[in-house]
Design a protein around this motif. Structure first.
Motif, short mmCIF file in Angstrom:
data_model
loop_
_atom_site.label_atom_id
_atom_site.label_comp_id
_atom_site.label_asym_id
_atom_site.label_seq_id
_atom_site.Cartn_x
_atom_site.Cartn_y
_atom_site.Cartn_z
N ARG A 89 16.17 0.20 -3.16
CA ARG A 89 15.21 1.22 -3.60
C ARG A 89 15.85 2.47 -4.21
NH1 ARG A 89 15.23 5.35 -0.14
NH2 ARG A 89 13.83 6.48 -1.52
N ILE A 90 16.99 2.92 -3.68
CA ILE A 90 17.56 4.15 -4.25
C ILE A 90 18.11 3.86 -5.65
CG2 ILE A 90 19.13 6.09 -3.91
CD1 ILE A 90 19.16 5.52 -0.93
N TYR A 92 16.93 1.68 -7.71
CA TYR A 92 15.74 1.54 -8.55
C TYR A 92 15.29 2.92 -9.04
CZ TYR A 92 10.91 0.04 -9.65
OH TYR A 92 9.70 -0.23 -10.26
N ARG A 93 15.17 3.84 -8.08
CA ARG A 93 14.77 5.23 -8.41
C ARG A 93 15.75 5.88 -9.36
NH1 ARG A 93 11.23 8.26 -4.58
NH2 ARG A 93 11.54 10.25 -5.58
N ASN A 94 17.04 5.75 -9.03
CA ASN A 94 18.08 6.39 -9.83
C ASN A 94 18.10 5.86 -11.26
OD1 ASN A 94 18.87 7.93 -7.66
ND2 ASN A 94 20.67 6.69 -7.16
N LEU B 192 13.34 -3.85 2.77
CA LEU B 192 13.39 -3.22 1.44
C LEU B 192 12.09 -2.49 1.11
CD1 LEU B 192 15.25 -2.91 -1.03
CD2 LEU B 192 14.24 -4.98 -1.97
N TYR B 193 12.21 -1.23 0.71
CA TYR B 193 11.10 -0.33 0.34
C TYR B 193 10.21 0.07 1.52
CZ TYR B 193 12.13 -2.19 -4.36
OH TYR B 193 12.75 -2.59 -5.51
#
Lengths: 165, 419
Positions: A89-90, A92-94, B192-193
């Motif tokens: 997730r990090i 993805y955000r980045n 995840l998430y």
């Protein structure tokens, strides 16, 4: 917008330590950092990658550290897009925040071969394996994220919001 | 439909009565954090975008902890960038050498973060503060820059997995064995998430240091955050420490969880994650044939007082095995001071260990214990990826302080057994 290039394939759980080892993180300079992109998993990558090329990987791409240096070096190397079954997730955000196009598409990530020529259309999310002739539909981004991408990154979208808000 | 504890905190910070999983929100931030590696990139982005002030000088925390005291000239330049930015913007929570500690041990200790907070940090282990009943998650430098400028961040509201803990841990196990066991069960993207919400009488029986360790490694299961309910243990910890009054949120009774995982803490055994993923777990008892060259006891995962105590109780009056290098790193200056005062440093040194000032150093292969090709380390750190602590052909085994200290004495991986 689209990218077209050859494919570099990597397995599941590619972590940020192999994308950019922490021993090089004593500088924020993207060009200097990019010389070590993927070094601990594929030392040849930086010598072979050309502008527009595509990374295709399995599940949980970019797991581990929050270092934004990871998507930054992939982008700075000239990589046009990362396609994976899923992203940490990090990362993805980045990637969205710095403007590195990423697409989640399990089937494409499963089937596209190393060295294949691939074309990716970011507006439609259609991935075409030019080598095999097969096409895939990636998950589209929600409109909120599309706006960040359209503005050229998070901070620019905030500035734009300030002007309009 | 009811909300999870995480959803309650996010709704309150977004000014909404309720939120549901998958919803995109803008939330107000209580603390925005960065370190000496991620802050320089954020400072560049902040300036490049034309922002000239931080949203609140008391809500930004900058901690120099990865490469300090500076390991080389480039690292010194990065620290200088952080120092100048902190000075320019009068950042009140700026921690330099002498005051610093590893950020995720330091901020709870200093009362900078508290229950009910919504926190982002440009460090993946920012999820640690869920132990205090806060929503806290790791982000990148651009999010940090945006957070410093606006005091807000966007989030996709996460769904949750509930870990219902019962029973009590065996004496030779700690929070580290719990979280390694969980990661072994669900995998490095098993959450995840999502949120990992810990409940049950077993959760309430865990010490604050154990809770901080467990939430710290939620990211190693891919989670957005880990969180414990606020109870007497939390309030006792926060009392006299927290700069701002804690706010207590509770999950609704009808909160929806994707699944509930039942864990009897009494069944936990000393657990080790083998190379090169935190999910590759075995019991320490299965690994007696693995010899080690180095032992590291420290990091944002296990550099707290209880971790030092475990190391002391096991190493005191003994000597580490020939050929083993043992590095002990208390996570903050306060912990270091306490160890010195209690005479533990003398015991560590007499046992043949080396002790360092607080630093993330070896955990991420920065400095202070880099491995050569073919070398093997058992560490209380949080990641064992390829090349994480040095050469790509070196190996890291993740374990609790009990297991690491016992292995230092044995020279091979072993669980701690009381004499």
């Amino acid at each position: 917008m689209y990218t077209q290039g050859k494919v570099f394939r990597y397995p599941d759980n590619v972590d940020t330590d192999v994308i950019i080892p922490a021993r090089y993180l004593n500088t924020p300079d993207a060009n200097e950092l990019a010389l070590h992109c993927m070094e601990d998993i594929d030392a040849e990558f930086v010598h072979k990658v050309a502008k527009g090329d595509v990374i295709v990987a399995g599940w949980n791409f970019g797991c581990g550290s929050s270092r934004e240096h990871a998507p930054l070096v992939i982008k700075t190397c000239g990589t046009g897009c990362v396609i994976a079954k899923s992203f940490a997730r990090i990362f993805y955000r980045n990637a969205i925040n710095i403007g590195l196009p990423i697409l989640e598409c399990e089937q494409a990530a499963q089937e596209i071969g190393a060295g294949d020529e691939v074309k990716v259309d970011f507006d439609t999310g259609i991935i075409t394996d030019v080598t095999t002739g097969k096409t895939y539909q990636a998950q589209p981004f929600p409109p909120f994220i599309q706006n960040i991408i359209r503005c050229g990154g998070l901070l620019k979208s905030l500035k734009e919001g300030e002007q309009h808000g | 439909m009811g909300m999870t504890m995480t959803q309650k905190i996010l709704a309150a910070h977004a000014g909404l009565d309720s939120v549901t999983a998958g919803q995109l929100i803008h939330a107000k931030l209580d603390i925005v954090l960065g370190n000496d590696i991620t802050t320089p990139v954020a400072v560049n982005e902040f300036r490049k975008a034309g922002f000239d002030k931080v949203f609140d000088k008391d809500r930004v925390a900058i901690v120099l902890d990865h490469f300090v005291p500076n390991k080389d000239i480039k690292a010194a330049e990065q620290s200088k960038t952080c120092r100048q930015f902190a000075c320019e913007h009068c950042v009140s929570h700026f921690y330099d050498v002498g005051k610093m500690g590893i950020e995720h041990a330091l901020l709870p200790e200093q009362g900078v973060v508290t229950a009910g907070d919504c926190i982002i940090g440009a460090d993946s282990h920012t999820c640690t503060y869920g132990a205090l009943g806060a929503f806290s998650t790791g982000v990148g430098s651009t999010d940090m820059a945006a957070g410093m400028a606006t005091g807000t961040a966007w989030f996709k509201v996460p769904s949750a997995i509930r870990f219902h803990l019962t029973g009590r841990l065996p004496a030779n196990c700690s929070g580290k064995d719990v979280i390694l066991t969980i990661i072994g069960m669900i995998g490095v993207d098993g959450a995840l998430y999502k949120s990992m919400e810990f409940t049950g009488d077993g959760a309430h029986a865990l010490s604050m240091d154990d809770r901080l360790c467990i939430c710290n490694m939620a990211i190693e299961a891919g989670a957005k955050n880990g969180i414990f309910p606020v109870d007497d243990v939390t309030l006792a910890y926060l009392n006299g420490r927290s700069e701002r009054p804690p706010v207590v949120y509770q999950a609704d009774e009808d909160a929806e969880y994707e699944k509930t995982v039942e864990i009897d803490l009494a069944s936990i055994v000393p657990t080790v994650a083998c190379p090169h993923l935190p999910e590759n777990t075995r019991s320490a008892a299965q690994l007696h044939d693995i010899r080690v060259d180095q032992v590291v006891i420290g990091s944002c995962t296990n550099g707290r007082m209880e971790d030092m105590q475990a190391a002391y109780e096991i190493l005191n009056g003994k000597h580490i095995a020939p050929g083993v290098r043992c590095i002990i790193i208390p996570a903050t200056m306060q912990i270091l001071r306490e160890c010195v005062q209690r005479g533990w440093y003398t015991a560590f040194i007499d046992a043949g260990a080396v002790v360092s000032t607080p630093t993330c150093g070896p955990c991420l292969g920065g400095y202070m214990g880099i491995l050569a090709a073919g070398e093997r380390c058992i560490a209380t750190t949080n990641r064992n990826f390829v090349g994480r602590m040095g050469h790509v052909d070196s190996e890291v085994y993740l374990a609790s302080p009990h297991t690491a200290a016992a292995s230092a004495l044995a020279g091979y991986i072993t669980e701690y057994r009381e004499a």
